[in-house]
Design an enzyme around this catalytic site. Sequence first.
Site, PDB file in Angstrom:
ATOM      1  N   ASP A 221     -14.005 -36.219  -6.844  1.00  0.00           N
ATOM      2  CA  ASP A 221     -12.666 -36.715  -7.150  1.00  0.00           C
ATOM      3  C   ASP A 221     -11.628 -35.714  -6.655  1.00  0.00           C
ATOM      4  OD1 ASP A 221     -10.754 -38.515  -8.646  1.00  0.00           O
ATOM      5  OD2 ASP A 221     -10.402 -36.609  -9.671  1.00  0.00           O
ATOM      6  N   ASP A 346     -14.728 -19.978  10.294  1.00  0.00           N
ATOM      7  CA  ASP A 346     -16.102 -19.909   9.838  1.00  0.00           C
ATOM      8  C   ASP A 346     -16.901 -19.111  10.859  1.00  0.00           C
ATOM      9  OD1 ASP A 346     -18.310 -20.296   8.212  1.00  0.00           O
ATOM     10  OD2 ASP A 346     -17.855 -22.402   7.858  1.00  0.00           O
TER      11      ASP A 346
END
Length: 652
Positions: A221, A346
């Site tokens: 959510d 990353d």
Amino acid sequence: MNRPLCFLALAALALGPCAAARPSTADETPPPRDLNRNGIIDPYEDPRQPTDARVADLLGRMTLAEKVGTMMHGTLPAKGSATGTSNEGYDLAQVTQLIRERGISSFITRLVLPPEKLAEANNAVQRIAAESRLGIPVTISTDPRNHFQAVLGASTVGAGFSLWPETLGLAAIGDLDVVRNFGRIAASEYRAVGIHMALSPQADLATEPRWPRVTATFGSDSAAVSRLAAAYVEGFQGAPDHLTRQGVATVVKHWVGYGAAPKGFDGHNAYGKTLQLANRTFADHVAAFDGVIAAGTAGIMPTYGIIEGVTLNGKPLEPVGAGFSRQILDGLLRHDKGYRGLIVSDWAITNDCPAACSAPTAAAPQTAAAIGMPWGVETLSQQARFAKGVNAGIDQFGGVNDPGALLRAVEAGEVSVERIDESVRRILSVKFEQGLFDAPYVDPAAAARTVGNAQSQAAADAAQRRAQVLLQNRGALLPLAAEKRRVWLNGVDDSAARAAGFEPVAELAQADLAIIRTPTPSEKLHPHHFFGNRQNEGRLDFRAGNPAYDAVLAAAAKRVPTILVVDMDRPAILTNLLKPATSIIAVFGASDTAVLDVVTGRAKPEGRLPFALPRSMRAAEKQDPAVADDGDTLCPRGAGMRFGQAAQACGR
């Protein structure tokens, strides 16, 4: 104003192992340190000066090579390890070369040592940095260390750190105060051992249930993720909207859409390089980051993947990894969202991906030497990749120990010096804000007292218990009645059961009940890939041949009440187990002791599912990977019961 150093001789001794042993408090001004050893206190060395002035002074003293080195976020080399993962300590000769010859001053640590030894090792790194030309201290970062799961490239085993539920478990509790307290405690442990930066949390949405990295998210959510991730940042950084001197800088991952991984295939691997979204679903993934941006996170890390199906300002996204996308970084993140902190790539996005990376085989599996994630820019040179990344918005390149390619790009005019200065200014600001120029060393004895102490572990244990989700409790089996003590165990430690008052038995026929603990089912679909071999992929359902499934059926056949405990690193499919299992508990990082405390009623399960559970593998395979809880679900997000409530929360 510069001052003579005749009265500051003791400050110069801060290079020794016993000096500057504790960080200064907010009410103290630490003594200046003559970092460049020129006999005067320059503005960047003076803790009374504002951060902007100190940064400007230092930036003006740095060579281009030193600036470019600052933009590398390397891996601290360790003895006997190509990846830095070791319990033998750092290779200090290599560390010296990286700091003094290449100008690198940010590194991830993957050492696994007792807290006192880790503090000593990090102090040794800072002593090396103090002898560099300008004495720039090292920022030491880490993947998460306070959880149960440890996967190279995602998390690190703790070695004495307080042991908490996975991030999913914090989401299952849903209490912002618990998340903040976790952050405060973990940050105090990090700083005690000389770690300054957390390469966490993940604000990624868990929209594809097969994705291996669901466990480190806050669920599916976006509104809940935004709130919970912001509380995590606040706890670590020490304030609701900025990084404090005693805080740990957070680098929130992975901007953006990482969870929308078709088939769950992860972007560390060549077969998982693309992400599938649409404008509507992309907006939901972006919204999950709103909280951490408002909370002033010090850093954000772009995702590896190439985002397909999305347009920004009427233009399709360039088919490159997010670390190379000006639209995603400079446009959406900085311009549209107003983000002003660090952007840290990353790891290994500028590396090549040779055949051993893209198509490894049993005879030639991918090794650490063949790790590279240059998605969408495979045909560019490394120099061009660095230039493209910086011009897109990258400030630091993760996992890079050689600044040479970026230096050549600047010298060739592919990146401006002004753009380099912009990134270095951000990087240095974080170091100054954390007081690293003034007090870089830690007290190893204090680290031993702080890390994993009884009070911190008690808070972690309480969270392990609260995070458990009771999904089924037919016949009100739980909490167990006192007479049900002869227990058949599968996946639960005998000693923990005895400590909880049970008598383990060898045969089901002798048992009053069975307790079966199991991980979520998975497969190794890509065993020759470095990360694919370490990640849980594929199916989520229990079938014949699965040891836990067979054990539940065997117990049911003998009419032995059965408690099934499922460790959910991903959403398990429980459809085949609702009937044979009497009680079902979902856990997200918990010791056997914590589980048995809930089973016996010493503690109460308070968790709610942070994602929905699919009804079947067919349902999981049919869903849109970018849509939360899509398709036919067995258990809705938020499912969970208390003792004494209805018999089951799923399957209606």
